[in-house]
Design a protein around this motif. Structure first.
Motif, PDB file in Angstrom:
ATOM      1  N   PHE A 122       0.891  -1.149  -0.018  1.00 30.94           N
ATOM      2  CA  PHE A 122      -0.080   0.013   0.049  1.00 30.94           C
ATOM      3  C   PHE A 122       0.922   1.377   0.052  1.00 30.94           C
ATOM      4  O   PHE A 122       2.119   1.302   0.635  1.00 30.94           O
ATOM      5  CB  PHE A 122      -0.943   0.080   1.144  1.00 30.94           C
ATOM      6  CG  PHE A 122      -2.078  -0.786   1.127  1.00 30.94           C
ATOM      7  CD1 PHE A 122      -3.289  -0.798   0.269  1.00 30.94           C
ATOM      8  CD2 PHE A 122      -2.114  -2.150   1.828  1.00 30.94           C
ATOM      9  CE1 PHE A 122      -4.213  -1.358   0.216  1.00 30.94           C
ATOM     10  CE2 PHE A 122      -3.139  -2.938   1.876  1.00 30.94           C
ATOM     11  CZ  PHE A 122      -4.118  -2.608   1.021  1.00 30.94           C
ATOM     12  N   SER A 178      -0.826   4.321   0.512  1.00 35.69           N
ATOM     13  CA  SER A 178      -1.670   5.448   0.988  1.00 35.69           C
ATOM     14  C   SER A 178      -1.249   5.523   2.570  1.00 35.69           C
ATOM     15  O   SER A 178      -1.463   6.433   3.498  1.00 35.69           O
ATOM     16  CB  SER A 178      -2.926   4.973   1.291  1.00 35.69           C
ATOM     17  OG  SER A 178      -2.988   3.723   1.779  1.00 35.69           O
ATOM     18  N   ASP A 217      -5.537   1.407   4.649  1.00 33.75           N
ATOM     19  CA  ASP A 217      -5.696   2.036   3.325  1.00 33.75           C
ATOM     20  C   ASP A 217      -7.082   2.778   3.265  1.00 33.75           C
ATOM     21  O   ASP A 217      -7.057   3.943   2.921  1.00 33.75           O
ATOM     22  CB  ASP A 217      -5.515   1.054   2.370  1.00 33.75           C
ATOM     23  CG  ASP A 217      -5.969   1.653   0.933  1.00 33.75           C
ATOM     24  OD1 ASP A 217      -5.090   2.444   0.560  1.00 33.75           O
ATOM     25  OD2 ASP A 217      -6.833   1.131   0.242  1.00 33.75           O
ATOM     26  N   SER A 265      -7.312   5.737   5.627  1.00 33.71           N
ATOM     27  CA  SER A 265      -6.365   6.971   5.292  1.00 33.71           C
ATOM     28  C   SER A 265      -6.903   8.195   4.709  1.00 33.71           C
ATOM     29  O   SER A 265      -6.321   9.220   4.668  1.00 33.71           O
ATOM     30  CB  SER A 265      -5.092   6.345   4.611  1.00 33.71           C
ATOM     31  OG  SER A 265      -5.303   6.085   3.206  1.00 33.71           O
TER      32      SER A 265
END
Length: 468
Positions: free
Chosen positions: A99, A101, A311, A314
């Motif tokens: 990820f 993010s 994620d 976020s």
């Protein structure tokens, strides 16, 4: 080499580290060769990063070295189960999901700090034991409990009497749809969790620890099968084998053996890897069901969901714990659907699915981001301190057997949900007041004990009689 002889704490540590290594290797083999190919749409992505991988392995090794190998407190046992079932899968999944993010090292370190709180708060915050556990005799508690239990089972049977069936693996989701369409009452919904995660495991534990009450074993099994026939949750039947297997294998001479706990986790990993190797990473039929139940349903999915929640939240509004049915009376919940569906919609689109996850994901990341992860670790640590007050050393093996399903379900639901709808509060009462005191069979005035009375207890009684 005296320090590595069997039974020595150094030997236990080395053995535990060995089985943890096997567990991690098998987990990553299943994740890379099968999980990320078959279930990538559930967040099981694979983007190898050397720094993240080394950090993940180092963190796991750290806790393998600091978690106690001699279990004298309930909090120590609970942390080992959480470490094996929730923490390790989460750390490993986050390290390879890729990820962008959020910071993967940052999340792994937040989980590390949170878990350290869970381990060390119970060692600092100590309550006096034995106060609340002396008010009722266990026989009286069991008598009252059985009355409540049979009333609950009768109500549950009446509520779902028209749809009970023993579903095959192919028809599980059809049966769950029927369960939802039946629009069961609130009490019936609560009983689904209370019976399967607390009340039936308690009866199993009493039947195993007290030889005079073996008749409770078929009662508990029948009760668990009844819930399965209504809800069709595979884990409900799996829990029967988990509880009995834990009692038979992990407990030796009344003590929980850590090396056997870690071997159990490694054995599951080796079983999954063996099936994948034999089937060329394309299991089908029963092999697919075994691999998906052990690897996906129990371990990898919940580990992957921690990264997925990080994620999603976020860039989405945090809940500030308003996803709880109690706290949302005071804090406005920012979504129109339950928390699991918020994440499921982001993953699958459309109506999505209920992507429930552990307390670290729901009560931590969804509530307050990475800071929330550390806050929930503090809360859990305090709760474990309170659990240590109830669970004396003599009660530890019994309490561990009863609470194993509760701890495992924490991989899939928020903490408060587990305490209320998952039967956690009922479980506390059962452990505090309902631990059996097995009855000794009749014997001659100075004959050897034949029931559950230990030889040391008899010897002590004999010495007292001689002294008198």
């Amino acid at each position: 080499m005296e320090h590595v002889t069997p039974g020595n704490i150094s030997y236990q540590r080395l053995t535990a580290l060995l089985w943890l290594t096997v567990y991690v290797v098998c987990f990553m083999h299943a994740y890379i060769s099968w999980g990320t190919v078959t279930f990538f749409y559930l967040g099981l992505w694979y983007n190898y990063d050397l720094v993240n991988a080394l950090l993940a392995y180092s963190i796991i090794a750290l806790f393998g070295c600091i978690l106690p190998t001699s279990l004298n407190r309930y909090s120590d046992f609970a942390c080992w189960i959480i470490f094996l079932i929730i923490f390790i899968p989460a750390i490993l999944c986050i390290s390879v999901q890729g990820f962008e993010s959020f910071s993967a090292p940052g999340l792994m370190l937040s989980l590390t700090v949170s878990f350290l709180f869970m381990i060390y708060i119970p060692r600092v915050l100590i309550f006096r034991q034995g106060v609340i556990t002396q008010r009722f005799q266990s026989d009286r508690f069991l008598f009252l409990f059985m009355g409540v239990y049979f009333a609950a089972v009768a109500f549950y049977f009446y509520e779902f009497r028209g749809m009970l069936r023993f579903s095959s693996l192919e028809s599980l989701y059809t049966q769950r749809a029927l369960f939802a369409a039946a629009a069961p009452s609130t009490l019936a919904l609560y009983l689904t969790g209370w019976l399967s995660n607390a009340m039936n495991p308690y009866l199993l534990a009493v039947g195993m620890f007290d030889r005079s009450r073996r008749w409770l074993l078929p009662v508990a099994i029948a009760g668990q099968v009844l819930v399965f026939m209504a809800f069709a949750g595979k884990v409900m039947l799996v829990m029967l084998f988990v509880v009995v297997g834990f009692y038979l294998f992990a407990i030796k001479n009344g003590r929980i053996v850590v090396s056997r706990l870690t071997f159990g986790a490694a054995a599951l990993g080796m079983l999954v890897s063996a099936i994948l190797i034999v089937t060329g990473d394309r299991p089908s039929g029963v092999a697919f069901d075994v691999v998906s139940t052990i690897f996906m349903r129990t371990l990898a999915l919940q580990g992957a969901m921690v990264g997925v929640y990080a994620d999603v939240f976020s860039d989405s509004p945090l809940t500030y714990w308003s996803h709880s049915n109690i706290l949302n009376l005071f804090i406005e919940y920012p979504y129109k659907v339950p928390l699991g569906f918020v994440v499921g919609i982001r993953l699958a689109g459309g109506d999505g699915f209920n992507a429930n996850s552990s307390f670290w994901a729901s009560d931590g990341l969804a509530a307050f981001g990475m800071i929330g992860v550390m806050i929930v670790g503090i809360v859990f640590g305090v709760l474990l301190s309170l659990a240590n007050k109830v669970v004396t050393r003599a009660r530890l093996a019994f309490a561990a057997t009863v609470s194993l399903p509760f701890l495992m379900q924490e991989a899939n639901i928020p903490l408060l949900t587990g305490l209320v709808t998952g039967g956690g509060l009922f479980m506390v009462a059962m452990i505090a007041y309902g631990m059996p005191a097995p009855k000794m069979r009749r014997m001659a005035p100075y004959g050897p004990p034949r029931g559950s009375l230990a030889a040391r207890q008899f010897a002590g009684q004999l010495k007292e009689r001689i002294a008198r």
